[in-house]
Design an enzyme around this catalytic site. Structure first.
Site, mmCIF file in Angstrom:
data_model
loop_
_atom_site.group_PDB
_atom_site.id
_atom_site.type_symbol
_atom_site.label_atom_id
_atom_site.label_comp_id
_atom_site.label_asym_id
_atom_site.label_seq_id
_atom_site.Cartn_x
_atom_site.Cartn_y
_atom_site.Cartn_z
ATOM 1 N N HIS A 1 0.854 -1.281 0.010
ATOM 2 C CA HIS A 1 0.022 -0.027 -0.066
ATOM 3 C C HIS A 1 0.765 1.410 0.112
ATOM 4 C CE1 HIS A 1 -3.355 2.451 0.847
ATOM 5 N NE2 HIS A 1 -3.793 2.268 1.838
ATOM 6 N N HIS B 1 -2.034 -2.266 -9.681
ATOM 7 C CA HIS B 1 -3.020 -1.703 -8.825
ATOM 8 C C HIS B 1 -4.232 -2.561 -8.722
ATOM 9 C CE1 HIS B 1 -5.534 1.155 -6.724
ATOM 10 N NE2 HIS B 1 -4.421 1.860 -6.422
ATOM 11 N N ASP C 1 2.773 5.790 -6.841
ATOM 12 C CA ASP C 1 4.217 5.674 -6.053
ATOM 13 C C ASP C 1 5.180 5.658 -6.708
ATOM 14 O OD1 ASP C 1 2.856 5.857 -3.594
ATOM 15 O OD2 ASP C 1 2.077 3.859 -3.877
HETATM 16 N N1 ACO Z 1 5.220 -6.990 -10.200
HETATM 17 C C1 ACO Z 1 5.275 -8.200 -10.864
HETATM 18 N N2 ACO Z 1 4.155 -8.764 -10.927
HETATM 19 C C2 ACO Z 1 2.833 -8.207 -10.457
HETATM 20 C C3 ACO Z 1 2.965 -6.906 -9.909
HETATM 21 C C4 ACO Z 1 4.292 -6.334 -9.743
HETATM 22 N N3 ACO Z 1 4.288 -5.190 -9.119
HETATM 23 N N4 ACO Z 1 1.707 -6.665 -9.686
HETATM 24 C C5 ACO Z 1 0.560 -7.738 -9.836
HETATM 25 N N5 ACO Z 1 1.523 -8.684 -10.418
HETATM 26 C C6 ACO Z 1 1.106 -9.912 -11.226
HETATM 27 C C7 ACO Z 1 0.665 -10.922 -10.099
HETATM 28 O O1 ACO Z 1 1.723 -11.887 -9.879
HETATM 29 C C8 ACO Z 1 -0.510 -11.548 -10.794
HETATM 30 O O2 ACO Z 1 0.242 -12.528 -11.745
HETATM 31 P P1 ACO Z 1 -0.603 -13.884 -12.314
HETATM 32 O O3 ACO Z 1 -1.926 -13.522 -12.560
HETATM 33 O O4 ACO Z 1 0.289 -14.520 -13.003
HETATM 34 O O5 ACO Z 1 -0.723 -14.792 -10.765
HETATM 35 C C9 ACO Z 1 -0.972 -10.583 -11.645
HETATM 36 O O6 ACO Z 1 -0.050 -9.654 -11.685
HETATM 37 C C10 ACO Z 1 -2.422 -9.963 -10.557
HETATM 38 O O7 ACO Z 1 -1.815 -9.376 -9.604
HETATM 39 P P2 ACO Z 1 -2.426 -9.333 -8.102
HETATM 40 O O8 ACO Z 1 -1.566 -9.670 -6.812
HETATM 41 O O9 ACO Z 1 -3.585 -10.482 -8.145
HETATM 42 O O10 ACO Z 1 -3.232 -7.954 -8.114
HETATM 43 P P3 ACO Z 1 -3.630 -7.506 -6.632
HETATM 44 O O11 ACO Z 1 -4.602 -6.540 -7.292
HETATM 45 O O12 ACO Z 1 -4.011 -8.288 -5.786
HETATM 46 O O13 ACO Z 1 -2.478 -6.564 -6.105
HETATM 47 C C11 ACO Z 1 -0.791 -4.801 -5.974
HETATM 48 C C12 ACO Z 1 -2.313 -5.238 -6.407
HETATM 49 C C13 ACO Z 1 -0.776 -5.025 -4.350
HETATM 50 C C14 ACO Z 1 -0.864 -3.100 -5.819
HETATM 51 C C15 ACO Z 1 0.138 -5.426 -6.594
HETATM 52 O O14 ACO Z 1 0.214 -4.986 -8.134
HETATM 53 C C16 ACO Z 1 1.683 -5.020 -6.088
HETATM 54 O O15 ACO Z 1 1.861 -5.846 -5.234
HETATM 55 N N6 ACO Z 1 2.341 -3.975 -6.643
HETATM 56 C C17 ACO Z 1 3.595 -3.537 -6.152
HETATM 57 C C18 ACO Z 1 3.488 -2.856 -4.814
HETATM 58 C C19 ACO Z 1 2.982 -1.212 -5.280
HETATM 59 O O16 ACO Z 1 3.274 -0.603 -6.050
HETATM 60 N N7 ACO Z 1 1.803 -1.110 -4.456
HETATM 61 C C20 ACO Z 1 1.444 0.375 -4.480
HETATM 62 C C21 ACO Z 1 -0.041 0.474 -4.937
HETATM 63 S S1 ACO Z 1 -0.827 1.766 -5.020
HETATM 64 C C22 ACO Z 1 -1.107 2.586 -3.682
HETATM 65 O O17 ACO Z 1 -1.131 1.776 -2.666
HETATM 66 C C23 ACO Z 1 -1.166 4.004 -3.561
#
Ligand code: ACO
Length: 425
Positions: A266, A307, A365
């Site tokens: 987050h 996201h 971010d």
């Molecule tokens: N890098 C690589 N792969 C990713 C990333 C990433 N940053 N984010 C998602 N994926 C992949 C997942 O592994 C998944 O792959 P799969 O379908 O092969 O299993 C797919 O994309 C979907 O991802 P989920 O985890 O299901 O997406 P979710 O909606 O649960 O997570 C989150 C969203 C937590 C923001 C995620 O994208 C992440 O961890 N990003 C990095 C951290 C980040 O930047 N957070 C800031 C969010 S914005 C904020 O809070 C203001």
């Protein structure tokens, strides 16, 4: 309010269960699942991916089309034409202020910027090398021990005063965290400065020398505040609403929000982005890190990408990218090696099939971290700045929750543990 109905048939039940379907002013229809409980059923939705936990009039996001509206106004227009305190007024009250209302609001906030003098002694209980988010959780929660005169959550005036105090005092507390960590004296707020200018002066000024605030940096700071101001029912806002649902005082609820924001999935992501850029170290290592991010057996993720709601470019990221170019240009540091890595990473990820297929775009971010670094803010303060900005969103949602009939938040579970058994004889 229910214009449509859904019917759910369940094996073992003689009749279909009728569920009301509500339409909001924007966004998908919502099925009211409450009649299920009367039939001995609950819904199951880990991560609340498909659950609307409340009704709200504050913020609307259309993730597929990259749209973010605060009280109906697009974020791009607010970032361009408004300023942070005006956005605070809008989020809290539902309408943009008139010139007179704005002046009064800005004055009120300015008059609440100092914190109780005894709070400064509270800081001394923390180690100098404590993470500033740890200190923020403590000192914001501690505000409830200082401002007893505004804690009646059923009194709209008390709620309003709490909101003013929080908006006004967060920059002061945030800057105090930084000053404490580097052993410099705390700077008192200066009420003739704008919100962003005041924060920069409290961060970088000292009592020994005048601090001249660069207007471009103050404007960039204000934009960062606006772009993080609210984002509907995210993890920290939902935490504030849930904590508030028990009747807890607002300062304690905001401290809970700060704790939820801290995690790298987050608000902690902006700090994690810079740490990741450090870890990559050199542009030639980027392909190795992209491969790690794509490997399902490797927990590494590209920080600042993806996201839960946006499956398109985060509209805030677009504005942030523009501000980022302005700030780097002004400071003449476009060639900073870490920033070069960030730019190349962005380019590669936007073209890589893995990221394109999963609609993983740079989020807010990714750029905010780069701007904050350029302004000279240390990495461990990034999430504190997010918390400062998001306080208005948290308190607006908390106020909305308490402004209408409400219930304590109490989710249920799918129990898969041991069945009842006897204690060994
Ligand atoms: N890098 C690589 N792969 C990713 C990333 C990433 N940053 N984010 C998602 N994926 C992949 C997942 O592994 C998944 O792959 P799969 O379908 O092969 O299993 C797919 O994309 C979907 O991802 P989920 O985890 O299901 O997406 P979710 O909606 O649960 O997570 C989150 C969203 C937590 C923001 C995620 O994208 C992440 O961890 N990003 C990095 C951290 C980040 O930047 N957070 C800031 C969010 S914005 C904020 O809070 C203001």
């Amino acid at each position: 309010m229910a214009d449509k109905k859904a019917r759910l048939t369940v094996d073992g039940l003689d009749e279909a269960i009728e569920l009301p379907v509500y339409s909001g002013t924007e966004g998908p229809d919502v099925i009211d699942v409450r009649p299920l409980t009367g039939n001995g059923l609950f819904t199951y939705d880990p991560g609340f991916v498909s659950t609307a936990a409340c009704e709200s009039k504050i913020t609307y996001i259309d993730g597929a089309n990259g749209i973010l509206l605060h009280r109906g106004y697009p974020i791009e227009q607010l970032a361009e034409k408004s300023d942070y305190l005006e956005v605070c007024y809008l989020l809290l009250n539902g309408e943009l202020p008139t010139a007179e209302q704005k002046e009064k609001f800005v004055n009120t906030i300015s008059n609440h910027t100092m914190v109780h003098e005894q709070l400064s002694q509270f800081f001394k209980g923390f180690r100098r090398d404590a993470h500033p988010m740890a200190i923020m959780c403590g000192v914001v929660g501690a505000l409830s021990a200082f401002y007893h005169d505004s804690l009646d959550i059923n009194d709209p005036h008390h709620r309003e005063v709490c909101a003013y105090r929080l908006i006004a005092k967060m920059p002061t507390l945030a800057a105090m965290c930084y000053k404490y960590s580097i052993g410099q004296p705390f700077m008192y707020p200066q009420n003739n400065l704008s919100y962003g200018e005041n924060f920069l002066r409290m961060m970088f000024g000292t009592p020994c020398a005048d601090y001249e605030v660069n207007p471009v940096l103050a404007r960039a700071m204000d934009r960062i505040f606006i772009l993080h101001a609210d984002h509907e029912q995210n993890a920290s806002t939902s935490t504030v609403r849930l904590a508030g649902s028990s009747g807890a005082n607002p300062f304690a609820c905001i401290a809970a929000g700060i704790a939820a924001l801290w995690g790298p999935a987050h608000g902690g992501a902006n700090e994690a982005v810079l740490n990741m850029l450090d870890e990559i170290g050199d542009a030639e290592n980027i392909p190795e890190f992209i491969e790690k991010a794509k490997d399902p057996n490797d927990p590494f993720r590209l920080m600042g990408f993806g996201h839960r709601v946006y499956r398109n470019f985060d509209p805030r990221a677009k504005v942030m990218k523009k501000t980022c170019d302005e700030v780097l240009g002004l400071l003449g540091i476009e060639n900073d090696p870490q920033l070069q890595i960030a730019k190349q990473l962005e380019q590669i990820a936007l073209e890589d099939e893995y990221f394109v297929k999963r609609k993983l775009y740079p989020n807010v971010d990714f750029y905010s971290g780069i701007i904050l670094k350029a302004i000279g803010i240390p990495t461990n303060m990034f999430t504190v700045i997010f918390a400062l900005s998001r306080t208005i969103g948290w308190i607006s949602h908390w106020n909305e929750f308490h402004s209408s009939p409400n219930k304590i938040g109490r989710p249920r579970q799918l129990y898969t543990g041991e069945q009842q058994r006897d204690y060994p004889a």
